[in-house]
Design an enzyme around this catalytic site. Structure first.
Site, PDB file in Angstrom:
ATOM      1  N   LYS A 139       0.037   4.247  -0.217  1.00  0.00           N
ATOM      2  CA  LYS A 139      -0.614   5.422   0.398  1.00  0.00           C
ATOM      3  C   LYS A 139      -0.382   6.654  -0.489  1.00  0.00           C
ATOM      4  CE  LYS A 139      -0.197   3.177   4.834  1.00  0.00           C
ATOM      5  NZ  LYS A 139      -0.032   3.288   6.271  1.00  0.00           N
ATOM      6  N   GLU A 147      -6.740   4.765   8.050  1.00  0.00           N
ATOM      7  CA  GLU A 147      -6.528   6.171   7.689  1.00  0.00           C
ATOM      8  C   GLU A 147      -7.757   6.746   6.976  1.00  0.00           C
ATOM      9  OE1 GLU A 147      -2.759   5.491   5.736  1.00  0.00           O
ATOM     10  OE2 GLU A 147      -1.913   5.005   7.694  1.00  0.00           O
ATOM     11  N   GLY A 150       2.675   2.295  10.822  1.00  0.00           N
ATOM     12  CA  GLY A 150       3.655   3.369  10.657  1.00  0.00           C
ATOM     13  C   GLY A 150       4.387   3.749  11.934  1.00  0.00           C
ATOM     14  N   GLU A 196      -5.171  -4.885  10.900  1.00  0.00           N
ATOM     15  CA  GLU A 196      -4.167  -3.839  11.047  1.00  0.00           C
ATOM     16  C   GLU A 196      -4.418  -3.049  12.333  1.00  0.00           C
ATOM     17  OE1 GLU A 196      -2.304  -2.805   7.019  1.00  0.00           O
ATOM     18  OE2 GLU A 196      -3.970  -1.452   7.335  1.00  0.00           O
ATOM     19  N   HIS A 202      -9.431   1.187   5.225  1.00  0.00           N
ATOM     20  CA  HIS A 202      -8.152   1.366   5.927  1.00  0.00           C
ATOM     21  C   HIS A 202      -8.363   2.342   7.087  1.00  0.00           C
ATOM     22  CE1 HIS A 202      -4.042   2.584   6.771  1.00  0.00           C
ATOM     23  NE2 HIS A 202      -3.662   1.495   6.149  1.00  0.00           N
ATOM     24  N   SER A 247       3.574  -2.061  10.331  1.00  0.00           N
ATOM     25  CA  SER A 247       5.019  -2.121  10.574  1.00  0.00           C
ATOM     26  C   SER A 247       5.658  -3.464  10.226  1.00  0.00           C
ATOM     27  CB  SER A 247       5.332  -1.737  12.036  1.00  0.00           C
ATOM     28  OG  SER A 247       4.965  -0.385  12.281  1.00  0.00           O
ATOM     29  N   ASN A 281       0.866  -1.179   0.000  1.00  0.00           N
ATOM     30  CA  ASN A 281       0.000   0.000   0.000  1.00  0.00           C
ATOM     31  C   ASN A 281       0.904   1.230   0.000  1.00  0.00           C
ATOM     32  OD1 ASN A 281      -1.796   2.048   0.584  1.00  0.00           O
ATOM     33  ND2 ASN A 281      -2.344   1.319   2.628  1.00  0.00           N
TER      34      ASN A 281
HETATM   35  P1  PGA Z   1       3.006   0.365   7.588  1.00  0.00           P
HETATM   36  O1  PGA Z   1       1.514   0.525   7.035  1.00  0.00           O
HETATM   37  O2  PGA Z   1       3.541  -0.947   7.009  1.00  0.00           O
HETATM   38  O3  PGA Z   1       3.745   1.556   7.057  1.00  0.00           O
HETATM   39  O4  PGA Z   1       2.927   0.306   9.065  1.00  0.00           O
HETATM   40  C1  PGA Z   1       0.664  -0.576   6.912  1.00  0.00           C
HETATM   41  C2  PGA Z   1      -0.668  -0.163   6.373  1.00  0.00           C
HETATM   42  O5  PGA Z   1      -1.203   0.874   6.812  1.00  0.00           O
HETATM   43  O6  PGA Z   1      -1.245  -0.853   5.511  1.00  0.00           O
END
Ligand code: PGA
Length: 252
Positions: free
Chosen positions: A13, A97, A171, A165, A95, A211, A11
Site C-alpha cells: 500500500k 481502497e 486492516g 477481500e 482493491h 488481516s 501489498n
Molecule cells: P491487511 O490488508 O492484511 O492489512 O488487512 C490486506 C489487503 O488490503 O490486501
C-alpha cells in the site's frame, strides 16, 4: 492448463521508503527456494529498485494499480506498460481502497485488467463485500456481481488471480470464519468454472485477503479453494511475512 503454484502476495500500500528495501533482502535470505510463488507490490516509487533487488531470485514484483490507457495526458497515473518496464510481473486491480478512495467501478477495473494483460502483466482482481452487505445477507450477490463485472472475458489461469477481500476484514484484525471464507471461495470457483469452463476456471488462483497474520495463516490456507493470500500490514516486515509464506508452503 499447467498447474499454478500457490501465491503469497504482499501489498505494501502507501508504505515503504528506501530504507525498507532491507526487508526485501531479508525475505530473499529467508526463502532461497520457496515452495510457492512470492510477490511483493511496493509503492510505485520503489518498484524499479525492488525489481532490481529481486532480479535472479524467485521473488517477483507488482504494481498496486494501473491506468487503462497506454500513455497520455493523465497526470499522476501510471500505465500497465510502465509497470512492466519498471520490472513488475503483476498488478493488483480493484482493491477496495481504490474502489472507495478513487471511485473505481467494475467497468473501470475490467478496462484496467485488459490493459494489464496486453502489457504482459498478470492481474490480481480484488472482490469483497462490506459489513453492511454481509449483514444484509448479500455477500454472494455482491461477489458474483463484482466477478462478472470486473473480470475480462479472455481469461487464462496463468494470467488471472482473484483475491477475495472482505472490506470489513482489511486492516481491522477481524477475520471471517473458515466456513465463511470457504463459502465465498467455493462460490467464486463455481462461477469461474461456469463462465470459463472447468479447466480454465479450476486453474485460476483464488487468494484470501484481510488481516492475514502469522497466527491465523495456517487455518486459512487449510480451507478448500484458498490458493494463497494477499497480505497488507503483515507483508511489510520479513519477520511477519516469512511465517505466512512458510504456512502456505506447508499447506501445498
Ligand atoms: P491487511 O490488508 O492484511 O492489512 O488487512 C490486506 C489487503 O488490503 O490486501
Amino acid at each position: 492448463m499447467p498447474h499454478q503454484p500457490k501465491l503469497a502476495a504482499g501489498n505494501w500500500k502507501m508504505n515503504g521508503l528506501s530504507a525498507d528495501l532491507a526487508e526485501v533482502s531479508r525475505l530473499i535470505g529467508n526463502h532461497p527456494a520457496p515452495g510457492c510463488e512470492i510477490l511483493l507490490c511496493p509503492p510505485a516509487t520503489l518498484l524499479s529498485r525492488m525489481s532490481e533487488r529481486v532480479a535472479g531470485t524467485p521473488i517477483v514484483t507488482g504494481g498496486q494499480d494501473c491506468h487503462a490507457a497506454d500513455s497520455g495526458a493523465h497526470t499522476g497515473d501510471i500505465s500497465a506498460r510502465m509497470l512492466a518496464d519498471a520490472g513488475a510481473g503483476y498488478v493488483i486491480l480493484g482493491h477496495s481502497e481504490r474502489r472507495t478512495d478513487h471511485g473505481e467501478t467494475d467497468d473501470m477495473v475490467r478496462a484496467k485488467a485488459r490493459a494489464a494483460l496486453e502489457a504482459g502483466l498478470k492481474v490480481i482482481i480484488c472482490l469483497g463485500e462490506t459489513l453492511a452487505e454481509r449483514e444484509a445477507g448479500n455477500t454472494l450477490d455482491v461477489i458474483g456481481g463484482q466477478l462478472a463485472g470486473s473480470v475480462p472475458g479472455d481469461l487464462s489461469g496463468e494470467t488471472l488471480v482473484i483475491a477475495y477481500e472482505p472490506v470489513w476484514a482489511i486492516g481491522t484484525g477481524k477475520v471471517p470464519t473458515t466456513a465463511q471464507i470457504g463459502e465465498v471461495h467455493d462460490f467464486i470457483r463455481a462461477r469461474l468454472e461456469e463462465r470459463f469452463g472447468a479447466e480454465a476456471g479450476r486453474s485460476v488462483r483464488i487468494l484470501y485477503g484481510g488481516s492475514v497474520k502469522p497466527d491465523n495463516a495456517a487455518g486459512i490456507f487449510a480451507v478448500a479453494n484458498v490458493d494463497g493470500a494477499l497480505v497488507g500490514g503483515a507483508s511489510l516486515k520479513a519477520a511477519d511475512f516469512s511465517p505466512i509464506i512458510a504456512a502456505l508452503e506447508a499447506s501445498a
